[in-house]
Enzyme design. Structure first.
Site, short mmCIF file in Angstrom:
data_model
loop_
_atom_site.label_atom_id
_atom_site.label_comp_id
_atom_site.label_asym_id
_atom_site.label_seq_id
_atom_site.Cartn_x
_atom_site.Cartn_y
_atom_site.Cartn_z
N HIS A 123 0.86 -1.39 0.02
CA HIS A 123 -0.08 -0.10 0.09
C HIS A 123 0.99 1.38 0.03
CE1 HIS A 123 0.39 -0.21 4.47
NE2 HIS A 123 0.68 1.27 4.23
N ASP A 170 0.06 -7.42 1.28
CA ASP A 170 0.35 -6.24 1.64
C ASP A 170 2.14 -5.94 1.66
OD1 ASP A 170 0.13 -3.52 2.00
OD2 ASP A 170 0.18 -3.63 4.15
N SER A 194 4.74 2.59 7.85
CA SER A 194 4.51 1.60 7.02
C SER A 194 5.72 1.03 6.17
CB SER A 194 3.24 1.64 5.92
OG SER A 194 2.12 1.79 6.71
#
Length: 270
Positions: free
Chosen positions: A115, A145, A221
């Site tokens: 993402h 992911d 992230s």
């Protein structure tokens, strides 16, 4: 909060009344204790030594993260993306994003979240030494992911891979990444839970997650969650962003991720 109000409203007045009623008794007790013989100096020293030893044990139980962060930080990268879009009036614009990654191979392979780079027209990686590279190739697995990025660089400091199956709840960990896009920083905490499954969007559930109270913020992230040996045990991915909720961040366990990562590595190198 109700318990605090009750304590403040009722318990304190009661204590004041008791102090007035038993003031004489308190004085008598004080006089009696003052007339008694003082404790032996040896006993006082023993109690003091035991207290100091207890305090030393508490201090020693908190790890020193300075060496760990110094070792791991050069292998963590800041990722900048440009994602094209349109305004509500149909005018094109470019939105910039920030994320994190970590070097898994000395020849320019970097792990991050899918993402982080999803929909990006360009992806740039900034290394710990300040060098900046345009990403040459991107391979993603949106279900897991995870993504692998390739840059044209050699002899990079790759991180060691740990064994997330050996993690225990309460174990110290550190999250390192490009928090808020402001550069590489570190936070520390403990493993709060293991084997967590979390529905992050419609039809997308991440499994075998590591829950931690180490602060994970936007921009983190894709960065590594490392143990005290400096080994990657997780890939920081998501947090609960809700008023009144704190310390609930999640990382994809490295054991769950490695099979996908190896497949992506072969594709990006092929």
């Amino acid at each position: 909060m109700k318990f605090i109000r009750l304590t403040a409203k009722y318990i304190l007045p009661i204590l004041l009344v008791l102090m007035v009623l038993f003031e004489g008794v308190g004085c008598a007790s004080l006089d009696m204790s003052s007339s008694s013989e003082p404790p032996a100096s040896g006993s006082a020293q023993t109690a003091s030594s035991q207290s100091s030893a207890s305090m030393a044990e508490v201090v020693l139980s908190v790890p020193d993260f300075t060496t760990l962060i110094a070792e791991v930080r050069p292998s963590v990268v800041a990722i900048t993306t440009k994602v094209p879009g349109f305004t509500i009036f149909g005018r094109p614009f470019t939105q910039e994003g920030a994320g994190s990654g970590w070097i898994i191979d000395k020849d320019g392979l970097i792990v991050t979240n899918s993402h982080v780079v999803e929909g990006a027209s360009s992806v740039t990686v900034t290394l710990g030494d300040g060098r900046t590279f345009s990403v040459e190739s991107v391979r993603t697995d949106s279900v897991a992911d995870l993504a692998i990025l390739k840059i044209n660089a050699q002899d990079l400091p790759a991180l060691r891979i740990g064994d997330s199956s050996k993690l225990q709840v309460g174990e110290w960990v550190a999250a390192i990444g490009n928090s808020l896009g402001l550069g590489i920083s570190a936070t520390a905490g403990i493993v709060s839970a293991l084997g967590v499954s979390l529905s992050v969007s419609a039809g997308e559930t991440l499994c075998d997650l590591i829950q931690t109270d180490a602060a994970i913020n936007p921009g983190n992230s894709g960065g590594p969650l490392v143990n005290l040996r400096g080994e990657v045990v997780g890939i920081n991915s998501v947090k609960v962003a809700q008023v009144g909720v704190e310390g609930m961040g999640y990382a994809i366990s490295v054991n769950e991720a490695m099979q996908v990562i190896e497949q992506l590595k072969s594709r990006v190198s092929g």
